[in-house]
Enzyme design. Sequence first.
Site, PDB file in Angstrom:
ATOM      1  N   TYR A 208      17.107 -72.055 -49.587  1.00  0.00           N
ATOM      2  CA  TYR A 208      16.464 -73.205 -48.953  1.00  0.00           C
ATOM      3  C   TYR A 208      16.793 -74.492 -49.691  1.00  0.00           C
ATOM      4  O   TYR A 208      17.103 -75.518 -49.076  1.00  0.00           O
ATOM      5  CB  TYR A 208      14.948 -73.006 -48.895  1.00  0.00           C
ATOM      6  CG  TYR A 208      14.206 -74.237 -48.419  1.00  0.00           C
ATOM      7  CD1 TYR A 208      14.357 -74.707 -47.121  1.00  0.00           C
ATOM      8  CD2 TYR A 208      13.354 -74.943 -49.275  1.00  0.00           C
ATOM      9  CE1 TYR A 208      13.684 -75.837 -46.674  1.00  0.00           C
ATOM     10  CE2 TYR A 208      12.683 -76.071 -48.842  1.00  0.00           C
ATOM     11  CZ  TYR A 208      12.850 -76.515 -47.549  1.00  0.00           C
ATOM     12  OH  TYR A 208      12.185 -77.644 -47.120  1.00  0.00           O
TER      13      TYR A 208
ATOM     14  N   LYS B   6      15.086 -78.151 -29.386  1.00  0.00           N
ATOM     15  CA  LYS B   6      15.365 -76.912 -28.658  1.00  0.00           C
ATOM     16  C   LYS B   6      14.281 -76.533 -27.661  1.00  0.00           C
ATOM     17  O   LYS B   6      14.541 -75.817 -26.707  1.00  0.00           O
ATOM     18  CB  LYS B   6      15.525 -75.753 -29.644  1.00  0.00           C
ATOM     19  CG  LYS B   6      16.722 -75.851 -30.565  1.00  0.00           C
ATOM     20  CD  LYS B   6      16.944 -74.553 -31.317  1.00  0.00           C
ATOM     21  CE  LYS B   6      15.736 -74.156 -32.140  1.00  0.00           C
ATOM     22  NZ  LYS B   6      15.946 -72.887 -32.868  1.00  0.00           N
TER      23      LYS B   6
ATOM     24  N   GLY C 154       8.951 -85.322 -36.660  1.00  0.00           N
ATOM     25  CA  GLY C 154       9.885 -85.953 -35.737  1.00  0.00           C
ATOM     26  C   GLY C 154       9.181 -86.615 -34.574  1.00  0.00           C
ATOM     27  O   GLY C 154       9.489 -87.760 -34.201  1.00  0.00           O
TER      28      GLY C 154
ATOM     29  N   ASP D 161      20.338 -77.819 -29.718  1.00  0.00           N
ATOM     30  CA  ASP D 161      20.338 -77.019 -30.929  1.00  0.00           C
ATOM     31  C   ASP D 161      21.401 -77.643 -31.822  1.00  0.00           C
ATOM     32  O   ASP D 161      22.590 -77.635 -31.473  1.00  0.00           O
ATOM     33  CB  ASP D 161      20.678 -75.564 -30.613  1.00  0.00           C
ATOM     34  CG  ASP D 161      20.578 -74.639 -31.822  1.00  0.00           C
ATOM     35  OD1 ASP D 161      20.811 -75.118 -32.951  1.00  0.00           O
ATOM     36  OD2 ASP D 161      20.288 -73.442 -31.637  1.00  0.00           O
TER      37      ASP D 161
ATOM     38  N   ALA E  58      12.303 -83.559 -32.423  1.00  0.00           N
ATOM     39  CA  ALA E  58      11.255 -84.536 -32.123  1.00  0.00           C
ATOM     40  C   ALA E  58      10.222 -84.035 -31.126  1.00  0.00           C
ATOM     41  O   ALA E  58       9.401 -84.820 -30.651  1.00  0.00           O
ATOM     42  CB  ALA E  58      11.882 -85.829 -31.592  1.00  0.00           C
ATOM     43  N   SER E  59      10.232 -82.750 -30.815  1.00  0.00           N
ATOM     44  CA  SER E  59       9.249 -82.247 -29.855  1.00  0.00           C
ATOM     45  C   SER E  59       7.883 -82.023 -30.486  1.00  0.00           C
ATOM     46  O   SER E  59       6.874 -81.913 -29.784  1.00  0.00           O
ATOM     47  CB  SER E  59       9.743 -80.936 -29.224  1.00  0.00           C
ATOM     48  OG  SER E  59       9.934 -79.938 -30.209  1.00  0.00           O
ATOM     49  N   ARG E  60       7.839 -81.989 -31.813  1.00  0.00           N
ATOM     50  CA  ARG E  60       6.556 -81.797 -32.512  1.00  0.00           C
ATOM     51  C   ARG E  60       6.700 -82.245 -33.964  1.00  0.00           C
ATOM     52  O   ARG E  60       7.771 -82.621 -34.412  1.00  0.00           O
ATOM     53  CB  ARG E  60       6.105 -80.331 -32.444  1.00  0.00           C
ATOM     54  CG  ARG E  60       7.081 -79.351 -33.059  1.00  0.00           C
ATOM     55  CD  ARG E  60       6.503 -77.936 -33.061  1.00  0.00           C
ATOM     56  NE  ARG E  60       6.399 -77.403 -31.717  1.00  0.00           N
ATOM     57  CZ  ARG E  60       7.310 -76.608 -31.146  1.00  0.00           C
ATOM     58  NH1 ARG E  60       8.401 -76.269 -31.818  1.00  0.00           N
ATOM     59  NH2 ARG E  60       7.130 -76.151 -29.942  1.00  0.00           N
ATOM     60  N   GLY E  61       5.615 -82.206 -34.711  1.00  0.00           N
ATOM     61  CA  GLY E  61       5.646 -82.459 -36.149  1.00  0.00           C
ATOM     62  C   GLY E  61       6.025 -83.870 -36.531  1.00  0.00           C
ATOM     63  O   GLY E  61       5.714 -84.839 -35.833  1.00  0.00           O
TER      64      GLY E  61
END
Length: 406
Positions: free
Chosen positions: A165, A39, A20, A71, A15-18
């Site tokens: 993937y 992370k 999330g 992580d 959730a630190s970017r994007g």
Amino acid sequence: MIKNLAGKTIFITGASRGIGKAIAMRCARDGANVIIAAKTAEPHPKLPGTIYTAAKEIEQAGGQALPCIVDVRFEDQVAKAFEDGAKKFGGIDILVNNASAISLTGTLDTNMKKYDLMNQVNARGTFLCSKLAIPYLKKSSNPHILNLSPPLNLNPKWFKNNLAYTMAKYGMSFCVLGMSEELKEDGIAVNALWPRTAIATDAIDFIGSVEMRKQSRTTDIMADAAYQILVKDAKSISGKFLIDEDVLKSELGMSNFDKYAVEPGNPLLMDFFLDDVEGQESLPMGKDDTSSASGSDVTGSMNALKKLLSPELVQKINGVYAFKITDANITDWYLDLKNGDGKIDSGVFNGQVNCTMTMNSDVFNKMISGSMKPTMAFMSGKLKIKGEMGLAMKLEKLMSSLKSKL
């Protein structure tokens, strides 16, 4: 449906970017508590944001935040974040499994380090976070687990070019399939959300280019769709594989999504794993001077490419392309934009190739004529790329230049 998420506690991985972070910000507007499990504690040299800058923005938006260095591959870090979050906010109501790793490589080009990373973050990380969340969610009045993962589409085209993937991402979706049934009696909703189009995130920058970002939507569409799912009665929706557009259509009656476009008016790239939108891949036909390049013949298209060759282009691109045309009379071609005035010819290049592109003649001819962009061919699985992805995406501008000269 509950009124809003005020006072609810949401645990969001990555959730630190994007996406999330976008979901976190949408929840914060209601006054929600957000546990930022990611992370990035120190600033990244190329990527914006840390768990601490995200926490500050969440609080400025009206929510409460707890940044946790996590992580998702490590059980002790995940467990501590849940414990700290529950202690600070009095419980946990929602888990959003957003953290993900990506490498769009074929079997021979996927080293086991990449394979392990994708499976440990995507499939195992989702399973682990969900497992540890369940005891807390059982105490919530409206518990949700939301995985950002695709519908389970078994069309081979989504496996052949990036098997590792797909396996890892589908692992997240299998968690939805199984846990929604397993947790039904506990009243815990388990659903998946996936975008109809490409979303302008770091992943898009990693696999594509600036041009690909321009053909994407912002993270806000996923945030708004996630919000609509999370405010619903958990007992009324579970085991669903939902698409962002469809959620907003059904819940808000939306029919125009232009406000979410990075650049309104640009054609949008469809995301992976969705067959029902394949017809939207191609752009409107432009002036086509390569009608002789039909069927399995690509000679006409190659001759059209020669019109672009110049010392200036060589200096700008500085790379060598190899084209493998799977059904053509002549299968191997190369485009040398690294040496001299540039050269295009049949056969195998005598030297280092920076980017190898494999496709059939129809796809190649459409790319040259301007009726299909390389990014669209790649996103739909019709184009396989090995080597420098950024160099491959520079073909977007080459195709535009060719189109204007025909």
